[in-house]
Structure formats: C-alpha cells, structure tokens
Design an enzyme around this catalytic site. Structure first.
Site, short mmCIF file in Angstrom:
data_model
loop_
_atom_site.label_atom_id
_atom_site.label_comp_id
_atom_site.label_asym_id
_atom_site.label_seq_id
_atom_site.Cartn_x
_atom_site.Cartn_y
_atom_site.Cartn_z
N PRO A 9 -15.25 12.17 25.43
CA PRO A 9 -13.95 12.85 25.42
C PRO A 9 -14.02 14.35 25.15
O PRO A 9 -14.79 14.81 24.31
CB PRO A 9 -13.18 12.13 24.31
CG PRO A 9 -14.17 11.35 23.54
CD PRO A 9 -15.31 11.07 24.45
N ASN A 10 -13.18 15.04 25.87
CA ASN A 10 -12.95 16.49 25.71
C ASN A 10 -14.08 17.38 26.26
O ASN A 10 -13.97 18.60 26.23
CB ASN A 10 -12.66 16.86 24.25
CG ASN A 10 -11.47 16.11 23.71
OD1 ASN A 10 -10.39 16.15 24.29
ND2 ASN A 10 -11.64 15.37 22.63
N ARG A 17 -12.18 24.75 24.78
CA ARG A 17 -12.71 24.45 23.44
C ARG A 17 -13.33 25.73 22.86
O ARG A 17 -13.50 26.73 23.55
CB ARG A 17 -13.70 23.29 23.51
CG ARG A 17 -13.01 21.99 23.91
CD ARG A 17 -13.91 20.79 23.81
NE ARG A 17 -14.00 20.27 22.45
CZ ARG A 17 -14.69 19.18 22.13
NH1 ARG A 17 -15.36 18.52 23.05
NH2 ARG A 17 -14.72 18.75 20.88
N TYR A 22 -19.24 25.68 21.42
CA TYR A 22 -19.68 24.96 22.62
C TYR A 22 -20.22 25.86 23.73
O TYR A 22 -20.66 25.36 24.76
CB TYR A 22 -18.55 24.08 23.13
CG TYR A 22 -18.19 22.98 22.15
CD1 TYR A 22 -19.11 21.99 21.83
CD2 TYR A 22 -16.95 22.95 21.51
CE1 TYR A 22 -18.82 21.00 20.91
CE2 TYR A 22 -16.64 21.96 20.59
CZ TYR A 22 -17.57 20.99 20.29
OH TYR A 22 -17.29 20.01 19.38
N ASN A 73 -23.82 12.23 25.95
CA ASN A 73 -23.15 13.01 24.91
C ASN A 73 -21.86 12.24 24.60
O ASN A 73 -20.87 12.39 25.32
CB ASN A 73 -22.83 14.42 25.39
CG ASN A 73 -22.15 15.24 24.30
OD1 ASN A 73 -21.74 14.69 23.27
ND2 ASN A 73 -22.03 16.53 24.50
N ALA A 76 -16.87 12.87 20.37
CA ALA A 76 -16.36 12.36 19.09
C ALA A 76 -16.67 10.87 18.89
O ALA A 76 -16.77 10.40 17.75
CB ALA A 76 -14.86 12.61 18.98
N GLU A 97 -29.57 10.67 23.24
CA GLU A 97 -28.28 11.21 22.79
C GLU A 97 -28.38 12.73 22.75
O GLU A 97 -29.37 13.27 22.23
CB GLU A 97 -28.00 10.66 21.39
CG GLU A 97 -26.76 11.22 20.72
CD GLU A 97 -26.66 10.76 19.25
OE1 GLU A 97 -27.44 9.88 18.82
OE2 GLU A 97 -25.80 11.32 18.55
N HIS A 99 -26.16 16.61 22.20
CA HIS A 99 -24.97 17.35 21.77
C HIS A 99 -25.16 18.82 22.09
O HIS A 99 -26.27 19.36 21.93
CB HIS A 99 -24.75 17.20 20.26
CG HIS A 99 -24.53 15.77 19.87
ND1 HIS A 99 -23.35 15.12 20.06
CD2 HIS A 99 -25.39 14.86 19.35
CE1 HIS A 99 -23.47 13.87 19.67
NE2 HIS A 99 -24.70 13.67 19.23
N ARG A 106 -22.23 21.03 10.99
CA ARG A 106 -20.77 21.16 11.07
C ARG A 106 -20.07 20.29 10.01
O ARG A 106 -20.69 19.97 9.00
CB ARG A 106 -20.32 20.83 12.51
CG ARG A 106 -20.96 21.77 13.54
CD ARG A 106 -20.54 21.43 14.94
NE ARG A 106 -19.10 21.56 15.12
CZ ARG A 106 -18.41 21.02 16.13
NH1 ARG A 106 -19.05 20.31 17.06
NH2 ARG A 106 -17.11 21.18 16.22
C1 DQA Z 1 -20.32 17.14 20.52
C2 DQA Z 1 -20.23 17.12 19.00
C3 DQA Z 1 -19.16 16.15 18.52
O1 DQA Z 1 -19.08 16.16 17.11
C4 DQA Z 1 -17.81 16.58 19.09
O2 DQA Z 1 -16.82 15.62 18.73
C5 DQA Z 1 -17.82 16.81 20.56
C6 DQA Z 1 -18.98 17.43 21.16
C7 DQA Z 1 -21.29 18.21 21.04
O3 DQA Z 1 -21.66 18.14 22.21
O4 DQA Z 1 -21.65 19.13 20.30
O5 DQA Z 1 -16.83 16.59 21.24
O6 DQA Z 1 -20.80 15.88 20.94
#
Ligand code: DQA
Length: 144
Positions: A9-10, A17, A22, A73, A76, A97, A99, A106
């Site tokens: 998501p997002n 963002r 990011y 990725n 959240a 995995e 990020h 964070r």
């Molecule tokens: C994320 C880190 C997560 O904590 C966050 O909720 C994201 C992006 C990252 O790529 O840094 O949406 O996965």
C-alpha cells in the site's frame, strides 16, 4: 529468469509521500529503474503494486504455484499482516523483503517485521537500490 516484484500500500503514491524518506522517484520511475536493473542482470521483472492485502496474497499464491522468486516491499503490511506472512511462507523459491527507507531508523512500530522471519533476507535503507541489491542477491542465489 523471471522475478515477481510485489509492492504494498501507498507505494504507487511515492509522488506525494515524504521525499526526504522515500526519495524523489515516483512509482513509474521506480518501476522503470527496477525493470532496467533486472535487464542488466538478465532478469525479467514483473513489478506490481496493490493497496489490498487480498490481492498481494493472491500474487504470493501465484508465485508459490509457479515457483517464481519474489522481491516484496510489503509497505505498512510489513508490520502487522500475518496473512501476508503466511502466504509468503508458501513461496519456496527465494523471497527477499525490501524497503526504500530503513524502517529500523524510524518510528518504533516500524521496527517489527512479521515478514522477515519467512524471507531469505531483508534489504532496506537504500532507496531504489534496495530493489537492485535484492535482484543481485537473487541472481547469485539462483545461478550459484
Ligand atoms: C516502507 C517502510 C514501511 O514502514 C512503510 O509503511 C512503507 C514503505 C519502505 O519502503 O520504506 O509504506 O516499506
């Protein structure tokens, strides 16, 4: 070699963002970067994004059924989705995995990943290069 790259998501809204966290690439630019990083390694990248847990679970089932390596990725969902963890566990090909940010530097709720325990490894904190590093790791795992 084909690799499924799944984003949660997002991630498709990187354009709005926090760029301090990011980076400056929008989702399409991130996708182009990952596809071309894959090409350099001889990897055919199928990169997808969903804001929905069920869709991500179905993609992980597809990877399990087709023996596809996965870079994920989970965004959240990383921090609380046991359903995605259980689906990731079904993938017997390598699963990494990633990020963009370093969740460990964070907020405290980001320090827990329920996915890491079923991943071959986790790469975070390198922006788009997190995906490229994951592709390199996959390439050597699969060929070597
Ligand atoms: C994320 C880190 C997560 O904590 C966050 O909720 C994201 C992006 C990252 O790529 O840094 O949406 O996965």
């Amino acid at each position: 070699m084909k690799v499924l790259v799944i984003n949660g998501p997002n991630i498709a809204r990187l354009d709005i963002r926090d760029s301090a966290v990011y980076g400056d690439l929008n989702y399409q630019q991130l996708k182009d970067f990952v596809i071309s990083a894959g090409k350099e390694l001889g990897i055919d990248v199928d990169m997808r994004q969903s804001d929905e847990e069920a869709e991500i679970i179905h993609w992980l089932h597809e990877a399990a059924d087709s023996a596809l390596p996965v870079i994920i990725n989970p965004a959240a969902f990383t921090h609380y989705s046991y359903a995605i963890r259980d689906a990731a566990e079904l993938v017997k090909s390598p699963l990494i995995e990633v990020h963009l940010s370093n969740p460990l530097s964070r907020e405290e709720f980001r320090h827990t990943s329920v996915i890491s325990g079923v991943a071959n490894g986790t790469i975070g904190g390198f922006g788009p290069d997190s995906y490229r590093l994951a592709l390199i790791a996959l390439a050597s795992r699969i060929k070597g």
